[in-house]
Design a protein around this motif. Sequence first.
Motif, PDB file in Angstrom:
ATOM      1  N   SER A 157       1.295  -1.030  -0.072  1.00 33.15           N
ATOM      2  CA  SER A 157      -0.364  -0.499  -0.133  1.00 33.15           C
ATOM      3  C   SER A 157       1.165   1.341  -0.293  1.00 33.15           C
ATOM      4  O   SER A 157       2.189   1.507   0.939  1.00 33.15           O
ATOM      5  N   PHE A 158       0.448   2.134  -0.417  1.00 34.68           N
ATOM      6  CA  PHE A 158       0.825   3.485  -1.136  1.00 34.68           C
ATOM      7  C   PHE A 158       0.273   4.021   0.762  1.00 34.68           C
ATOM      8  O   PHE A 158      -0.567   4.764   0.297  1.00 34.68           O
ATOM      9  N   GLN A 159       0.973   4.199   1.693  1.00 32.38           N
ATOM     10  CA  GLN A 159       0.440   4.802   2.575  1.00 32.38           C
ATOM     11  C   GLN A 159       1.206   6.282   3.051  1.00 32.38           C
ATOM     12  O   GLN A 159       2.500   6.410   3.074  1.00 32.38           O
ATOM     13  N   SER A 160      -0.068   7.106   3.810  1.00 27.37           N
ATOM     14  CA  SER A 160       0.924   8.393   3.991  1.00 27.37           C
ATOM     15  C   SER A 160       1.921   8.448   5.034  1.00 27.37           C
ATOM     16  O   SER A 160       1.947   7.363   5.355  1.00 27.37           O
ATOM     17  N   GLY A 161       2.951   9.684   4.986  1.00 21.31           N
ATOM     18  CA  GLY A 161       4.131   9.672   6.189  1.00 21.31           C
ATOM     19  C   GLY A 161       3.532   9.164   7.247  1.00 21.31           C
ATOM     20  O   GLY A 161       3.542   9.137   8.407  1.00 21.31           O
TER      21      GLY A 161
END
Length: 318
Positions: free
Chosen positions: A197-201
């Motif tokens: 998944s591309f997760q936010s910082g």
Amino acid sequence: MRRLLLAACLGLMALAPAAHAWPDRPVTIIAPFGPGTSVDIAARLLAPKLQAAWGQPVVVTNVPGSAGIIGVERAVRATDGHTILLSADAAIVVRVSMAPRPPYDPRRDLLPVSLLGRTTNILVVSNSFPARNLAELVAIARARPGSVTFGHAGNGTSQHIGGEMLAQMAGVELTGVAYNDAASQIQDVLTGRVTMSFQSGVVALPRLRDNAWRALAVSAPARMAALPDLPTVAEQGYPGFDAVAWLGVLAPASMPAANVARIHRDVVAALAEPELRGRLAELGVDVVGSTPEEFRALIEREIPRMAGVLGRAGIRPD
């Protein structure tokens, strides 16, 4: 007689109660994504600062669903004069580009207050997943088409765009899995039910510090200050890859200009405080604190730009 009338009027004016300054009752911040998301966390960090400045309770209300559309629509329709919105770009400039008849037009129905900042997404996988870098992940996806899955918060979110862009640029099949709540998505990535998944910082960094999952790449054109050794997707063979999100405060179009100016002043003042700025930076937010005019110009630019990005990626409404 005129003097008597004037004196009587002045006396009545002195007895009349003074007009209340805004806000004169609790303020609601609508966060159109679920608990634990970057929008939710940013809203809950900002709310106490605004509460102190306004002397009124400031309550964050999560209204998730349809990649932010439901919460933004509720804010657009608010007429109480004490509801504002803290949203990510997906519900403001992305979904509008996707829907043939969106339920609102941000250029008409919302008043930009301030761009809070930009959030870089981090490509994460479970610790049990064998890939140690992006090349190895792509190799697995190429060897077993469709077996690599990616979680996202709905079509048109930066998480979704990141997964689709990677699939197109790498020439592999990645299977998207949409979630209505962040907690379920995070748990499924941690346990390996979903590959990546591309997760936010905001979401990824605390878990990386705890070694709860593994990071393979950064979605922005440049590396993150918090993870200087983690290469970008672009550096790993996909030049031009860029899938970042932004966060901003907006108000319903019915909000009086003087109140919008007050909100802007106090939001920017809060963002200038080292404590809040530092906490947001620790969570991967590049703090901005723009003027309403700068924020409006960004929205005007981003709507047509994102329409092009979505068209090239073949992304359609869910």
